[in-house]
Write a protein that holds these residues in place. Structure first.
Motif, PDB file in Angstrom:
ATOM      1  N   MET A   7       6.441   3.903  12.425  1.00 51.09           N
ATOM      2  CA  MET A   7       6.677   2.920  12.532  1.00 51.09           C
ATOM      3  C   MET A   7       5.031   1.681  12.827  1.00 51.09           C
ATOM      4  SD  MET A   7      10.119   2.324  15.537  1.00 51.09           S
ATOM      5  CE  MET A   7       9.930   3.969  16.349  1.00 51.09           C
ATOM      6  N   ARG A   8       4.544   2.963  13.885  1.00 48.92           N
ATOM      7  CA  ARG A   8       3.000   2.715  13.945  1.00 48.92           C
ATOM      8  C   ARG A   8       2.740   1.930  12.173  1.00 48.92           C
ATOM      9  NH1 ARG A   8       2.613   7.106  17.299  1.00 48.92           N
ATOM     10  NH2 ARG A   8       2.591   7.003  19.221  1.00 48.92           N
ATOM     11  N   ALA A   9       2.446   2.676  11.449  1.00 49.72           N
ATOM     12  CA  ALA A   9       2.374   2.901   9.897  1.00 49.72           C
ATOM     13  C   ALA A   9       2.494   1.282   9.592  1.00 49.72           C
ATOM     14  CB  ALA A   9       2.699   3.741   9.237  1.00 49.72           C
ATOM     15  N   ILE A  10       3.896   1.107  10.047  1.00 48.73           N
ATOM     16  CA  ILE A  10       4.400  -0.593   8.754  1.00 48.73           C
ATOM     17  C   ILE A  10       3.990  -1.589  10.214  1.00 48.73           C
ATOM     18  CG2 ILE A  10       5.714   0.802   7.321  1.00 48.73           C
ATOM     19  CD1 ILE A  10       8.074  -0.344   9.875  1.00 48.73           C
ATOM     20  N   GLY A  11       3.219  -1.444  11.427  1.00 44.56           N
ATOM     21  CA  GLY A  11       2.620  -2.271  12.421  1.00 44.56           C
ATOM     22  C   GLY A  11       3.902  -2.495  13.696  1.00 44.56           C
ATOM     23  N   MET A  12       4.310  -1.549  13.717  1.00 42.76           N
ATOM     24  CA  MET A  12       5.417  -1.249  14.822  1.00 42.76           C
ATOM     25  C   MET A  12       4.904  -0.824  16.326  1.00 42.76           C
ATOM     26  SD  MET A  12       9.119  -1.040  13.575  1.00 42.76           S
ATOM     27  CE  MET A  12      10.561  -1.475  14.370  1.00 42.76           C
ATOM     28  N   ASP A  16       5.516   4.587   1.900  1.00 41.17           N
ATOM     29  CA  ASP A  16       5.331   5.802   2.007  1.00 41.17           C
ATOM     30  C   ASP A  16       6.341   6.387   3.622  1.00 41.17           C
ATOM     31  OD1 ASP A  16       6.040   8.629   2.264  1.00 41.17           O
ATOM     32  OD2 ASP A  16       4.257   9.238   3.302  1.00 41.17           O
ATOM     33  N   ALA A  17       5.558   5.497   4.421  1.00 43.88           N
ATOM     34  CA  ALA A  17       6.077   5.359   6.165  1.00 43.88           C
ATOM     35  C   ALA A  17       7.663   4.554   6.055  1.00 43.88           C
ATOM     36  CB  ALA A  17       4.909   4.713   6.886  1.00 43.88           C
ATOM     37  N   TYR A  18       7.713   2.995   5.269  1.00 42.99           N
ATOM     38  CA  TYR A  18       9.027   2.808   5.000  1.00 42.99           C
ATOM     39  C   TYR A  18       9.959   3.161   5.173  1.00 42.99           C
ATOM     40  CZ  TYR A  18      11.075  -2.364   4.663  1.00 42.99           C
ATOM     41  OH  TYR A  18      11.892  -3.229   5.020  1.00 42.99           O
ATOM     42  N   SER A  19       9.871   4.051   3.433  1.00 41.24           N
ATOM     43  CA  SER A  19      11.067   3.943   2.729  1.00 41.24           C
ATOM     44  C   SER A  19      11.619   5.023   4.129  1.00 41.24           C
ATOM     45  CB  SER A  19      10.846   5.705   1.778  1.00 41.24           C
ATOM     46  OG  SER A  19       9.858   6.817   2.384  1.00 41.24           O
ATOM     47  N   GLY A  41      13.886  -2.212   1.081  1.00 37.49           N
ATOM     48  CA  GLY A  41      13.604  -1.353  -0.046  1.00 37.49           C
ATOM     49  C   GLY A  41      12.870  -1.703  -1.177  1.00 37.49           C
ATOM     50  N   ALA A  42      14.483  -2.133  -1.736  1.00 32.71           N
ATOM     51  CA  ALA A  42      14.558  -1.795  -3.237  1.00 32.71           C
ATOM     52  C   ALA A  42      12.768  -3.322  -4.306  1.00 32.71           C
ATOM     53  CB  ALA A  42      15.852  -2.864  -4.228  1.00 32.71           C
ATOM     54  N   ASN A  43      13.358  -4.527  -2.356  1.00 31.66           N
ATOM     55  CA  ASN A  43      12.155  -6.169  -3.156  1.00 31.66           C
ATOM     56  C   ASN A  43      10.800  -5.101  -2.935  1.00 31.66           C
ATOM     57  OD1 ASN A  43      11.382  -8.051  -3.202  1.00 31.66           O
ATOM     58  ND2 ASN A  43      10.570  -8.278  -0.752  1.00 31.66           N
ATOM     59  N   LEU A  44      10.548  -3.377  -1.697  1.00 33.25           N
ATOM     60  CA  LEU A  44       8.745  -3.139  -1.962  1.00 33.25           C
ATOM     61  C   LEU A  44       8.751  -2.215  -3.072  1.00 33.25           C
ATOM     62  CD1 LEU A  44       8.253  -2.985   1.619  1.00 33.25           C
ATOM     63  CD2 LEU A  44       7.913  -4.898   0.541  1.00 33.25           C
ATOM     64  N   GLY A  45      10.102  -1.895  -3.509  1.00 33.83           N
ATOM     65  CA  GLY A  45       9.701  -0.925  -4.362  1.00 33.83           C
ATOM     66  C   GLY A  45      10.673   0.873  -3.976  1.00 33.83           C
ATOM     67  N   VAL A  46      10.720   0.238  -2.866  1.00 33.39           N
ATOM     68  CA  VAL A  46      10.949   1.776  -1.690  1.00 33.39           C
ATOM     69  C   VAL A  46      12.259   2.248  -1.684  1.00 33.39           C
ATOM     70  CG1 VAL A  46      10.620   2.668   0.302  1.00 33.39           C
ATOM     71  CG2 VAL A  46       9.216   1.750  -0.596  1.00 33.39           C
ATOM     72  N   SER A 105       0.926  -0.887  -0.102  1.00 35.14           N
ATOM     73  CA  SER A 105      -0.697  -0.270  -0.194  1.00 35.14           C
ATOM     74  C   SER A 105       0.710   1.500   0.215  1.00 35.14           C
ATOM     75  CB  SER A 105      -0.909   0.161   1.078  1.00 35.14           C
ATOM     76  OG  SER A 105      -0.061   0.101   2.002  1.00 35.14           O
ATOM     77  N   PRO A 106       0.132   2.110  -0.470  1.00 39.82           N
ATOM     78  CA  PRO A 106       1.083   3.343  -0.874  1.00 39.82           C
ATOM     79  C   PRO A 106       1.489   4.313   0.695  1.00 39.82           C
ATOM     80  CG  PRO A 106      -0.880   3.754  -2.110  1.00 39.82           C
ATOM     81  CD  PRO A 106      -0.708   2.647  -1.820  1.00 39.82           C
ATOM     82  N   VAL A 107       0.432   3.677   2.023  1.00 45.15           N
ATOM     83  CA  VAL A 107       0.558   4.327   2.976  1.00 45.15           C
ATOM     84  C   VAL A 107       1.761   4.090   4.197  1.00 45.15           C
ATOM     85  CG1 VAL A 107      -0.034   4.419   5.114  1.00 45.15           C
ATOM     86  CG2 VAL A 107      -1.340   5.206   3.551  1.00 45.15           C
ATOM     87  N   TYR A 108       2.021   2.577   3.600  1.00 46.21           N
ATOM     88  CA  TYR A 108       3.482   1.722   3.809  1.00 46.21           C
ATOM     89  C   TYR A 108       4.391   2.137   3.390  1.00 46.21           C
ATOM     90  CZ  TYR A 108       5.368  -2.598   5.096  1.00 46.21           C
ATOM     91  OH  TYR A 108       6.429  -3.902   6.770  1.00 46.21           O
TER      92      TYR A 108
END
Ligand code: FE2
Ligand code: FE2
Length: 242
Positions: free
Chosen positions: A196-201, A27-30, A79-84, A22-25
């Motif tokens: 962190m919350r956005a990716i489940g941490m 974005d936070a992951y970057s 990151g690259a694996n998620l396109g980030v 998802s775009p939200v995930y």
């Protein structure tokens, strides 16, 4: 009047797993990935500087630094694996005060200060963060994170042994650098708490785990349990997670 509650209320439903596509995930992951990659790169630089400052352990410290360089590359791959792409600019800004503190100690010949910053603070930070990330990591990142975790424990161990062997001479310097280094480190976590919350941490769990690990390290090198708890508590209390 108390609102009517369904029979299941009171038992929190498990949070749905965030969707890594998802775009939200992403974005936070970057930003999270930026903190991880920049932190690993910084750890590599710190170990190279330590290798110069402690020549009798130079080969060992260069080996530890090379491990950090590999970690940075492995997490860029996650990151690259998620396109980030990692947000390195933000992360460099967040790590700048901690790196400046390391450089200040290095320039002053304060080896204990350098070791507290890299081997206790940064490594406890890494262990706590990767432990918190592991259960929510995507299938590609999970085995990489597990392997990195084992390496970080080795790095923490190097610093603990060095400081423990010299505790009588360096105890006061260790306490002084903790008072300066812990708040700037917790501010990094504070800055990415929402991501962190956005990716489940859970950032509060991460801080709890970091404090526990750090207290254990301080006790291992020679502080009493009370002194260790007080040092950590006073630093944490200055940085609310919000
Ligand atoms: Fe690392
Ligand atoms: Fe490390």
């Amino acid at each position: 009047m108390t609102p009517r509650q369904s029979p299941s209320s009171g038992t929190a439903a498990p949070a749905p797993s965030p969707d890594p596509t998802s775009p939200v995930y992403r974005d936070a992951y970057s930003r999270i990935n930026g903190v991880v990659v920049v932190g690993e790169g910084l750890a590599d630089r710190h170990f190279r500087l330590l290798a110069r400052a402690i020549p009798e352990d130079g080969a060992e410290l260069l080996r530890l630094g090379a491990m950090e360089g590999r970690h940075a590359r492995d997490f860029i791959g996650c990151g690259a694996n998620l396109g980030v792409r990692p947000d390195a600019a933000l992360a460099k800004q967040l790590f700048a005060p901690l790196h400046a503190l390391f450089q200040e100690c290095d320039s002053a010949g304060d080896l204990a200060g350098c070791l507290v910053i890299q081997c206790l603070i940064v490594e406890c930070f890494a262990v706590a963060a990767y432990r918190a990330y592991l259960p929510v990591a995507d299938a590609y990142a999970q085995p990489i994170t597990a392997a990195v975790l084992a390496d970080e424990a080795e790095h923490l161990n190097y610093g603990e042994q060095w400081l423990q062997a010299r505790f009588a001479e360096v105890g006061d310097a260790v306490a002084a650098i903790c008072r300066r280094g812990l708040p700037v480190t917790l501010r990094i976590l504070q800055a990415v708490a929402a991501d962190m919350r956005a990716i489940g941490m859970d950032p509060a769990d991460l801080v709890g785990s970091f404090c526990e690990l750090f207290e254990q390290s301080l006790a291992t090198i020679g502080f009493s349990a009370t002194e260790a708890r007080r040092l950590v508590f006073r630093s944490v209390a200055t940085v609310p997670l919000g």
